[in-house]
Design a protein around this motif. Structure first.
Motif, PDB file in Angstrom:
ATOM      1  N   SER A 108       2.385   2.815   5.168  1.00 47.17           N
ATOM      2  CA  SER A 108       1.222   2.732   6.050  1.00 47.17           C
ATOM      3  C   SER A 108       0.830   1.284   6.312  1.00 47.17           C
ATOM      4  CB  SER A 108       0.035   3.487   5.444  1.00 47.17           C
ATOM      5  OG  SER A 108       0.356   4.849   5.280  1.00 47.17           O
ATOM      6  N   LEU A 109       0.941   0.446   5.301  1.00 47.01           N
ATOM      7  CA  LEU A 109       0.609  -0.971   5.476  1.00 47.01           C
ATOM      8  C   LEU A 109       1.563  -1.673   6.442  1.00 47.01           C
ATOM      9  CD1 LEU A 109      -0.300  -2.071   1.844  1.00 47.01           C
ATOM     10  CD2 LEU A 109      -1.855  -1.780   3.778  1.00 47.01           C
ATOM     11  N   PRO A 164      -0.617  -5.453  10.958  1.00 37.86           N
ATOM     12  CA  PRO A 164      -0.028  -6.798  10.917  1.00 37.86           C
ATOM     13  C   PRO A 164      -0.493  -7.604   9.695  1.00 37.86           C
ATOM     14  CG  PRO A 164      -0.854  -6.310  13.112  1.00 37.86           C
ATOM     15  CD  PRO A 164      -1.305  -5.192  12.209  1.00 37.86           C
ATOM     16  N   PHE A 165       0.437  -8.172   8.999  1.00 34.90           N
ATOM     17  CA  PHE A 165       0.238  -9.053   7.839  1.00 34.90           C
ATOM     18  C   PHE A 165      -0.375  -8.351   6.627  1.00 34.90           C
ATOM     19  CE2 PHE A 165      -0.231 -11.709  11.687  1.00 34.90           C
ATOM     20  CZ  PHE A 165       0.936 -12.437  11.555  1.00 34.90           C
ATOM     21  N   ALA A 166      -0.530  -7.036   6.655  1.00 35.08           N
ATOM     22  CA  ALA A 166      -1.161  -6.335   5.536  1.00 35.08           C
ATOM     23  C   ALA A 166      -0.280  -6.368   4.290  1.00 35.08           C
ATOM     24  CB  ALA A 166      -1.481  -4.895   5.921  1.00 35.08           C
ATOM     25  N   ARG A 167       1.025  -6.144   4.465  1.00 37.47           N
ATOM     26  CA  ARG A 167       1.895  -6.125   3.291  1.00 37.47           C
ATOM     27  C   ARG A 167       1.990  -7.499   2.644  1.00 37.47           C
ATOM     28  NH1 ARG A 167       7.196  -2.722   4.769  1.00 37.47           N
ATOM     29  NH2 ARG A 167       7.366  -4.326   6.340  1.00 37.47           N
ATOM     30  N   SER A 168       2.033  -8.549   3.428  1.00 37.98           N
ATOM     31  CA  SER A 168       2.097  -9.890   2.827  1.00 37.98           C
ATOM     32  C   SER A 168       0.791 -10.216   2.121  1.00 37.98           C
ATOM     33  CB  SER A 168       2.427 -10.941   3.879  1.00 37.98           C
ATOM     34  OG  SER A 168       1.405 -11.034   4.836  1.00 37.98           O
ATOM     35  N   MET A 169      -0.335  -9.763   2.685  1.00 40.53           N
ATOM     36  CA  MET A 169      -1.622 -10.007   2.042  1.00 40.53           C
ATOM     37  C   MET A 169      -1.711  -9.246   0.711  1.00 40.53           C
ATOM     38  SD  MET A 169      -5.482  -9.293   3.412  1.00 40.53           S
ATOM     39  CE  MET A 169      -5.296  -7.529   3.289  1.00 40.53           C
ATOM     40  N   VAL A 170      -1.295  -7.984   0.710  1.00 39.18           N
ATOM     41  CA  VAL A 170      -1.333  -7.189  -0.517  1.00 39.18           C
ATOM     42  C   VAL A 170      -0.390  -7.794  -1.558  1.00 39.18           C
ATOM     43  CG1 VAL A 170      -0.724  -4.934  -1.495  1.00 39.18           C
ATOM     44  CG2 VAL A 170      -2.086  -5.058   0.584  1.00 39.18           C
ATOM     45  N   SER A 171       0.768  -8.246  -1.121  1.00 40.64           N
ATOM     46  CA  SER A 171       1.715  -8.881  -2.048  1.00 40.64           C
ATOM     47  C   SER A 171       1.114 -10.126  -2.687  1.00 40.64           C
ATOM     48  CB  SER A 171       2.999  -9.258  -1.318  1.00 40.64           C
ATOM     49  OG  SER A 171       3.663  -8.124  -0.856  1.00 40.64           O
ATOM     50  N   LYS A 172       0.456 -10.945  -1.888  1.00 46.70           N
ATOM     51  CA  LYS A 172      -0.163 -12.159  -2.427  1.00 46.70           C
ATOM     52  C   LYS A 172      -1.298 -11.833  -3.390  1.00 46.70           C
ATOM     53  CE  LYS A 172       1.066 -15.054   1.466  1.00 46.70           C
ATOM     54  NZ  LYS A 172       0.608 -15.769   2.658  1.00 46.70           N
TER      55      LYS A 172
END
Length: 174
Positions: free
Chosen positions: A151-152, A156-164
């Motif tokens: 879903s993420l 846009p950019f949600a997966r990179s934000m969650v990863s960080k």
């Protein structure tokens, strides 16, 4: 120039939400089964919304009702997975099955799609054939995590934000 870009963006939005767009681009000799299916099953915008809402509510109901049988992992796994599949299928009413599959196979989310679909298969396999409560619950947790990651991929950019955020939370170096 700006008006052309705005018209192009508007046409893309219409396609995304499943509105009728001029489909002269299809070449009759190259039509596939999915193209034929899409042409035969043309739904109005109102019908698409009704289908989406009905399928999504049914999926959400199955997912929520699965909590009633949480302590029976086999019934829980089947109900939870069926609810997820209904919810996932509901978006096909909005954007069409061909666009749904195309978006799922997009290079940005191909791995998330593969992990999500594999986790669904693993959860059903553990629930229906293995009959192991621990493995079924583990597979459901994997499925839930894969659903969130999938879903993420649409934000846009949600997966990179969650990863960080996850790296920052679990970073042990001070």
């Amino acid at each position: 120039m700006a008006m052309d870009k705005m018209n192009y963006a508007f046409e893309r939005v219409k396609i995304l939400v499943g509105m009728e767009v001029d489909e002269e681009q299809l070449v009759e000799g190259n039509s596939s089964f999915i193209d034929d299916f899409n042409q035969q099953c043309a739904l109005s915008t109102k019908q698409r919304l009704y289908g989406f809402v009905t399928c999504f509510v049914a999926g959400l109901a199955c997912t929520l009702l699965s909590m009633l049988v949480f302590f029976n992992p086999i019934k829980f796994g089947i109900t939870f997975t069926f609810g997820n599949l209904l919810s996932l299928g509901s978006t096909a009413f909005l954007i069409g099955p061909k666009r749904q599959v195309t978006m799922m196979l997009d290079p940005v989310r191909i791995y998330a799609t593969a992990i999500y679909l594999a986790s669904i298969i693993i959860a059903l396999f553990c629930a229906l054939y293995v009959h192991n409560k621990f493995l079924t619950l583990f597979a459901i947790m994997l499925e839930f995590g894969a659903l969130i990651w999938y879903s993420l991929s649409y934000i846009p950019f949600a997966r990179s934000m969650v990863s960080k955020v996850m790296v920052a939370c679990f970073d042990t170096e001070w």
